[in-house]
Design an enzyme around this catalytic site. Sequence first.
Site, PDB file in Angstrom:
ATOM      1  CB  CYS A  65      -1.007  -0.021   1.215  1.00  0.00           C
ATOM      2  SG  CYS A  65      -1.959   1.409   1.428  1.00  0.00           S
ATOM      3  CE  LYS A 114      -1.726  -5.863  -3.921  1.00  0.00           C
ATOM      4  NZ  LYS A 114      -3.178  -5.102  -3.901  1.00  0.00           N
ATOM      5  N   GLY A 116      -8.328  -5.859  -8.828  1.00  0.00           N
ATOM      6  CA  GLY A 116      -8.926  -4.927  -7.854  1.00  0.00           C
ATOM      7  C   GLY A 116      -9.914  -4.069  -8.521  1.00  0.00           C
ATOM      8  NE  ARG A 117      -7.315   0.671  -9.971  1.00  0.00           N
ATOM      9  CZ  ARG A 117      -6.556   1.220 -10.882  1.00  0.00           C
ATOM     10  NH1 ARG A 117      -6.348   2.715 -10.949  1.00  0.00           N
ATOM     11  NH2 ARG A 117      -5.406   0.534 -11.334  1.00  0.00           N
TER      12      ARG A 117
HETATM   13  C1  LIG Z   1     -10.495   1.953  -2.865  1.00  0.00           C
HETATM   14  C2  LIG Z   1      -9.113   0.866  -2.842  1.00  0.00           C
HETATM   15  C3  LIG Z   1      -8.814   0.177  -1.825  1.00  0.00           C
HETATM   16  C4  LIG Z   1      -7.739  -0.641  -1.852  1.00  0.00           C
HETATM   17  N1  LIG Z   1      -7.539  -1.421  -0.833  1.00  0.00           N
HETATM   18  C5  LIG Z   1      -6.580  -2.412  -0.672  1.00  0.00           C
HETATM   19  C6  LIG Z   1      -6.064  -3.331   0.084  1.00  0.00           C
HETATM   20  O1  LIG Z   1      -6.989  -3.114   1.495  1.00  0.00           O
HETATM   21  N2  LIG Z   1      -5.406  -3.971   0.149  1.00  0.00           N
HETATM   22  C7  LIG Z   1      -4.656  -4.281  -1.126  1.00  0.00           C
HETATM   23  O2  LIG Z   1      -3.733  -5.084  -0.972  1.00  0.00           O
HETATM   24  N3  LIG Z   1      -4.691  -3.340  -2.018  1.00  0.00           N
HETATM   25  C8  LIG Z   1      -5.596  -2.512  -2.208  1.00  0.00           C
HETATM   26  N4  LIG Z   1      -5.984  -1.639  -3.290  1.00  0.00           N
HETATM   27  C9  LIG Z   1      -5.196  -1.627  -4.305  1.00  0.00           C
HETATM   28  C10 LIG Z   1      -5.590  -2.689  -5.205  1.00  0.00           C
HETATM   29  O3  LIG Z   1      -5.874  -4.104  -4.507  1.00  0.00           O
HETATM   30  C11 LIG Z   1      -4.717  -3.157  -6.480  1.00  0.00           C
HETATM   31  O4  LIG Z   1      -3.700  -3.517  -6.049  1.00  0.00           O
HETATM   32  C12 LIG Z   1      -4.396  -1.623  -7.426  1.00  0.00           C
HETATM   33  O5  LIG Z   1      -5.717  -0.995  -7.182  1.00  0.00           O
HETATM   34  C13 LIG Z   1      -4.008  -1.897  -8.463  1.00  0.00           C
HETATM   35  O6  LIG Z   1      -4.699  -3.210  -9.321  1.00  0.00           O
HETATM   36  P1  LIG Z   1      -6.117  -2.880 -10.213  1.00  0.00           P
HETATM   37  O7  LIG Z   1      -5.551  -2.184 -11.317  1.00  0.00           O
HETATM   38  O8  LIG Z   1      -6.481  -4.395 -10.406  1.00  0.00           O
HETATM   39  O9  LIG Z   1      -6.805  -2.165  -9.357  1.00  0.00           O
HETATM   40  C14 LIG Z   1      -6.938  -0.665  -3.140  1.00  0.00           C
HETATM   41  C15 LIG Z   1      -7.243   0.016  -4.063  1.00  0.00           C
HETATM   42  C16 LIG Z   1      -8.440   0.991  -4.220  1.00  0.00           C
HETATM   43  C17 LIG Z   1      -8.508   1.557  -5.151  1.00  0.00           C
END
Ligand SMILES: Cc1cc2nc3c(=O)[nH]c(=O)nc-3n(C[C@H](O)[C@H](O)[C@H](O)COP(=O)(O)O)c2cc1C
Length: 303
Positions: free
Chosen positions: A86, A127, A214-215
């Site tokens: 994070c 991670k 994720g998103r």
């Molecule tokens: C609102 C929000 C909350 C997130 N919370 C977490 C979390 O609690 N743990 C985590 O590993 N990643 C968290 N992430 C990151 C996502 O898991 C991911 O690593 C990141 O957004 C990139 O991947 P994506 O493009 O598939 O979203 C969060 C992202 C967003 C936008």
Amino acid sequence: MDDVTDTVFRQIIAGCAKPNLFFTEFVNVDGLQSPGKSKLVHKLKFSKQEQPIFAQIWGKNPDNYYKTVQELVKIGFAGVDINMGCPDKSVVKNGCCSALINNRELAQEIIEATKRAADGQIPVSVKIRTGFDQVDFSWPEFILNQGIDMLTVHGRTTKEMSKLPARWQDIAKVRQIRDKIAPQTLLVGNGDVLSRQQGEQLAKQHKLDGIMIGRGIFNDPYIFAKKDIWLDVSTKEKLELYKKHIKLFKSTWQPGDRQNFEGLKKFAKMYINGFKGASKLRGEFVRQQTLGEMLKILKDYQA
Ligand SMILES: Cc1cc2nc3c(=O)[nH]c(=O)nc-3n(C[C@H](O)[C@H](O)[C@H](O)COP(=O)(O)O)c2cc1C
């Protein structure tokens, strides 16, 4: 994802198309081992339908990791994932999550405490991002030397937050390092994946063991399905699904458990979308002040 993928949303996703593995929102071990625990435990709630599910934890104190992971084993989690990725300023300034890139001694102690508590009963995963200010392959190499079961790599640095596209070639380089020094550790790629098909293609191309999405879940609750489904779902079914989501929220959380019922409105863009009049209905929906009013708006809409 924090404040998004609670047990309620995960159950909705499980009912649409289930991923091979769920993760909880990240939860702070130092908070869990403090008198403030009651404010955090909602993040660890899950139902049987969400299995297999890993609890994702973060924090500073290795003893608190040890105690928390012992509890997670008892609760029945399928595994534990340590968030060292994070980039949020509030956690980084306290030396947590992706700041551990610059405190490898502590990162090692945290993993060691987690492994000791997991005691071979559940897998331990981590991670990470690919670096802090710049890409630094000595970081994934360091983590891969800790004897963990799985590593998820988000293809951006801390400094980049989410501003640049994820670099899958960097994730592929980590996979090469993995092959050399820790072939037993599963490697998962993460960043900007918007469909299962795209994820499968990336996994194949870069010889990865898995993909974390994720998103992408904000656009399509069927994202884990083998074929595109959401585009063909009727307006009526979308609104029914939203109602189901809100009702499950209502029956799962007591007032005060999870203050943030406003957070349910985040999903309006997903469910109230793709039909004529969606924008107007969304506008009306997000102005409502109670769960009952939100449900009424959806019920009264003539799809
Ligand atoms: C609102 C929000 C909350 C997130 N919370 C977490 C979390 O609690 N743990 C985590 O590993 N990643 C968290 N992430 C990151 C996502 O898991 C991911 O690593 C990141 O957004 C990139 O991947 P994506 O493009 O598939 O979203 C969060 C992202 C967003 C936008």
